[in-house]
Design a protein around this motif. Structure first.
Motif, PDB file in Angstrom:
ATOM      1  N   VAL A 382       0.856  -1.192   0.000  1.00 37.08           N
ATOM      2  CA  VAL A 382       0.000   0.000   0.000  1.00 37.08           C
ATOM      3  C   VAL A 382       0.893   1.242   0.000  1.00 37.08           C
ATOM      4  O   VAL A 382       1.728   1.422   0.889  1.00 37.08           O
ATOM      5  N   ARG A 383       0.695   2.086  -1.030  1.00 38.61           N
ATOM      6  CA  ARG A 383       1.599   3.241  -1.220  1.00 38.61           C
ATOM      7  C   ARG A 383       0.939   4.546  -0.807  1.00 38.61           C
ATOM      8  O   ARG A 383      -0.260   4.621  -0.582  1.00 38.61           O
ATOM      9  N   LYS A 384       1.779   5.608  -0.855  1.00 37.43           N
ATOM     10  CA  LYS A 384       1.298   6.938  -0.490  1.00 37.43           C
ATOM     11  C   LYS A 384       0.109   7.342  -1.375  1.00 37.43           C
ATOM     12  O   LYS A 384      -0.884   7.889  -0.899  1.00 37.43           O
ATOM     13  N   THR A 385       0.240   7.038  -2.688  1.00 37.05           N
ATOM     14  CA  THR A 385      -0.848   7.421  -3.609  1.00 37.05           C
ATOM     15  C   THR A 385      -2.179   6.779  -3.195  1.00 37.05           C
ATOM     16  O   THR A 385      -3.234   7.379  -3.360  1.00 37.05           O
ATOM     17  N   ASP A 386      -2.128   5.565  -2.660  1.00 37.54           N
ATOM     18  CA  ASP A 386      -3.360   4.898  -2.220  1.00 37.54           C
ATOM     19  C   ASP A 386      -4.000   5.681  -1.072  1.00 37.54           C
ATOM     20  O   ASP A 386      -5.222   5.841  -1.012  1.00 37.54           O
ATOM     21  N   PHE A 387      -3.143   6.150  -0.148  1.00 45.42           N
ATOM     22  CA  PHE A 387      -3.680   6.917   0.980  1.00 45.42           C
ATOM     23  C   PHE A 387      -4.257   8.248   0.496  1.00 45.42           C
ATOM     24  O   PHE A 387      -5.313   8.679   0.964  1.00 45.42           O
ATOM     25  N   VAL A 388      -3.569   8.854  -0.491  1.00 47.12           N
ATOM     26  CA  VAL A 388      -4.070  10.129  -1.018  1.00 47.12           C
ATOM     27  C   VAL A 388      -5.444   9.904  -1.658  1.00 47.12           C
ATOM     28  O   VAL A 388      -6.405  10.633  -1.397  1.00 47.12           O
ATOM     29  N   GLU A 389      -5.547   8.863  -2.476  1.00 48.62           N
ATOM     30  CA  GLU A 389      -6.841   8.571  -3.116  1.00 48.62           C
ATOM     31  C   GLU A 389      -7.916   8.236  -2.086  1.00 48.62           C
ATOM     32  O   GLU A 389      -9.065   8.642  -2.217  1.00 48.62           O
ATOM     33  N   ALA A 390      -7.505   7.500  -1.038  1.00 49.34           N
ATOM     34  CA  ALA A 390      -8.459   7.128   0.024  1.00 49.34           C
ATOM     35  C   ALA A 390      -8.986   8.387   0.704  1.00 49.34           C
ATOM     36  O   ALA A 390     -10.196   8.515   0.941  1.00 49.34           O
ATOM     37  N   LEU A 391      -8.084   9.332   0.984  1.00 47.73           N
ATOM     38  CA  LEU A 391      -8.506  10.580   1.623  1.00 47.73           C
ATOM     39  C   LEU A 391      -9.471  11.341   0.720  1.00 47.73           C
ATOM     40  O   LEU A 391     -10.507  11.821   1.167  1.00 47.73           O
ATOM     41  N   GLU A 392      -9.139  11.392  -0.570  1.00 45.28           N
ATOM     42  CA  GLU A 392     -10.014  12.109  -1.520  1.00 45.28           C
ATOM     43  C   GLU A 392     -11.387  11.455  -1.549  1.00 45.28           C
ATOM     44  O   GLU A 392     -12.408  12.125  -1.534  1.00 45.28           O
ATOM     45  N   LYS A 393     -11.403  10.125  -1.558  1.00 41.81           N
ATOM     46  CA  LYS A 393     -12.679   9.401  -1.635  1.00 41.81           C
ATOM     47  C   LYS A 393     -13.526   9.686  -0.397  1.00 41.81           C
ATOM     48  O   LYS A 393     -14.705   9.995  -0.487  1.00 41.81           O
ATOM     49  N   ILE A 394     -12.879   9.608   0.752  1.00 42.35           N
ATOM     50  CA  ILE A 394     -13.631   9.799   1.994  1.00 42.35           C
ATOM     51  C   ILE A 394     -14.146  11.238   2.115  1.00 42.35           C
ATOM     52  O   ILE A 394     -15.277  11.468   2.519  1.00 42.35           O
ATOM     53  N   GLU A 395     -13.322  12.179   1.662  1.00 39.42           N
ATOM     54  CA  GLU A 395     -13.774  13.567   1.698  1.00 39.42           C
ATOM     55  C   GLU A 395     -14.928  13.776   0.725  1.00 39.42           C
ATOM     56  O   GLU A 395     -15.890  14.479   1.019  1.00 39.42           O
ATOM     57  N   ALA A 396     -14.846  13.121  -0.450  1.00 38.43           N
ATOM     58  CA  ALA A 396     -15.929  13.246  -1.425  1.00 38.43           C
ATOM     59  C   ALA A 396     -17.213  12.623  -0.874  1.00 38.43           C
ATOM     60  O   ALA A 396     -18.298  13.198  -0.964  1.00 38.43           O
ATOM     61  N   ASP A 397     -17.074  11.442  -0.252  1.00 40.00           N
ATOM     62  CA  ASP A 397     -18.239  10.775   0.344  1.00 40.00           C
ATOM     63  C   ASP A 397     -18.867  11.644   1.417  1.00 40.00           C
ATOM     64  O   ASP A 397     -20.048  11.561   1.697  1.00 40.00           O
ATOM     65  N   ASP A 398     -18.029  12.495   2.016  1.00 46.85           N
ATOM     66  CA  ASP A 398     -18.507  13.301   3.126  1.00 46.85           C
ATOM     67  C   ASP A 398     -19.196  14.588   2.650  1.00 46.85           C
ATOM     68  O   ASP A 398     -19.442  15.478   3.417  1.00 46.85           O
TER      69      ASP A 398
END
Ligand SMILES: Nc1ncnc2c1ncn2[C@@H]1O[C@H](COP(=O)(O)OP(=O)(O)OP(=O)(O)O)[C@@H](O)[C@H]1O
Length: 413
Positions: A382-398
């Motif tokens: 699991v790389r940094k880019t995965d965490f960045v995308e995860a953060l974007e997804k969660i913020e979008a869901d929010d």
């Protein structure tokens, strides 16, 4: 049972063609007499059989009436404490009077029964049925966990709260004599308050685990929504179950649902909710603080609570569980990625900076989402880019733009 009588022999008519008319007549008369005799015998046997049938029918009716009476007569509810399959014996504890009895059980029943089962017993404590959990509101309303799999080390960023909970809940369970010696009562109940997803439930589970206590959870909101009309009985059952399973930790989540002030609660007009709360207060008032049962409640709405529940002897130790600070968030990231193969380019301190306002639960979902992105990309790392995308997804869901704690705007302290 009487044996059925043997049937009389069938009379025989022997007519010889050489017989005279007279001889024939006499033989026929004799035969007629024999037949009449057999008929009489059979008639009386038939009559006896009818009598016997009536007797047996009466016996069947009697057994059926007894059976029906047994089925409809009241049975007592008990909990199986121990079961000895070999000896076909069980120790059951009757609810209400807590009487413990050693009772015989059939082989089939001894194979089916397990310690902790709720059963129906008759006057002589013979186990009649095992109560199916789906028909048992108690089982539905309460989550019972003999050893929850949460440790203090799994909880990040709230070390001070862990320390306070250990002092108020763990100490009285493990070292009750300390309180006796000093001559003080430990806190009766501990109230954890703070935003959702900050680890309140985890804290309660961890103390249960570390003290080898049974964890029994009841959600206030469910009592009000799902078990309408049963709230006060279930609160009584909750304390009863805890005394059957001690040492035990009672955890009442969302206590505000049953203990809100009259003015602010939408449901406060509901007499049922009031009754449930009164039952809780009376259980707590009659409760021996030094002992094997500890009570923890949690709320996201401290401002809504009826102050009556915070009086001494009730929830008299308040512990605020806040959203984690940067250091706490870093620790929570570490905890939730422990089992993951995280690449070297990931820095938890940076992630912690970027997640200001996130709760522990939200950080846990960031870690899971990041793992999902790696899987989608066919990687195990699991790389940094995965965490960045995860953060974007969660913020979008929010809701498009993530404003720290935006979802928690209604939580006042
Ligand atoms: N401090 C924390 N450290 C590690 N993980 C956490 C922490 N807080 C929350 N989590 C994660 O979030 C999940 C939910 O946390 P928990 O149920 O304890 O929150 P809560 O405060 O009881 O929330 P709620 O008020 O919504 O019931 C946990 O199972 C865990 O994965």
């Amino acid at each position: 049972m009487s044996r059925s009588p043997s049937l009389p022999d069938r009379p025989r008519l022997d007519l010889d063609p050489d017989m005279s008319e007279e001889e024939r007549l006499s033989a026929l008369r004799e035969h007629f007499t024999d037949v009449t005799e057999v008929h009489d015998k059979l008639s009386s046997q038939l009559e006896a059989a009818h009598e016997r049938r009536d007797e047996l029918k009466e016996e069947v009716d009697q057994t059926e009436r007894e059976n029906e009476a047994l089925k409809t007569s009241s049975l007592y509810i008990a909990t199986v404490e121990e079961i000895d399959e070999e000896a076909q014996e069980a120790v059951v504890k009757q609810h209400g009077n807590n009487q413990e009895v050693l009772t015989d059980v059939s082989r089939r029943m001894s194979e089916e029964l397990q310690a902790g089962d709720r059963v129906a017993v008759n006057d002589s404590f013979s186990v009649q049925t095992i109560l199916a959990s789906e028909t048992d509101a108690r089982a539905q309303a309460m989550e019972v966990d003999e050893s929850p799999a949460v440790e203090y080390a799994d909880i990040g960023g709230i070390d001070e709260q862990v320390r306070e909970v250990r002092e108020a809940v763990e100490e009285p369970l493990i070292n009750p004599e300390k309180f006796d010696t000093v001559g003080i009562d430990p806190p009766s109940g501990v109230l954890l308050y703070g935003p959702p997803g900050t680890g309140k439930t985890m804290l309660a589970k961890a103390v249960a685990n570390e003290t080898d206590a049974t964890f029994i959870k009841m959600a206030g909101s469910e009592l009000v929504r799902k078990f309408i009309g049963e709230g006060s009985r279930l609160v009584r059952d909750l304390f009863e179950l805890a005394s059957e399973r001690e040492p035990a930790i009672i955890f009442i989540d969302e206590i505000d649902a049953i203990a809100a002030t009259r003015t602010e609660s939408k449901t406060s007009g509901d007499a049922e909710v009031q009754r449930t709360m009164m039952q809780l207060l009376s259980e707590m008032d009659g409760f021996e603080a030094r002992g094997n049962i500890r009570i923890i409640a949690a709320t996201n709405r401290f401002d809504m609570l009826d102050r009556a529940i915070l009086r001494p002897g009730r929830f008299d130790r308040l512990i605020e569980v806040p959203e984690p600070d940067a250091e706490g968030r870093e620790r929570i990231f570490e905890i939730h990625t422990e089992q993951m193969n995280v690449a070297d380019d990931v820095t938890f301190a940076d992630l912690a900076e970027e997640t200001a306002g996130y709760s522990g639960a939200e950080i846990a979902s960031v870690a899971t989402e990041a793992g999902m992105f790696a899987i989608r990309d066919g990687r195990t790392e699991v790389r940094k880019t995965d965490f960045v995308e995860a953060l974007e997804k969660i913020e979008a869901d929010d809701g498009g733009e993530f404003v720290p704690s935006a979802g928690h705007a209604t939580y006042h302290y």
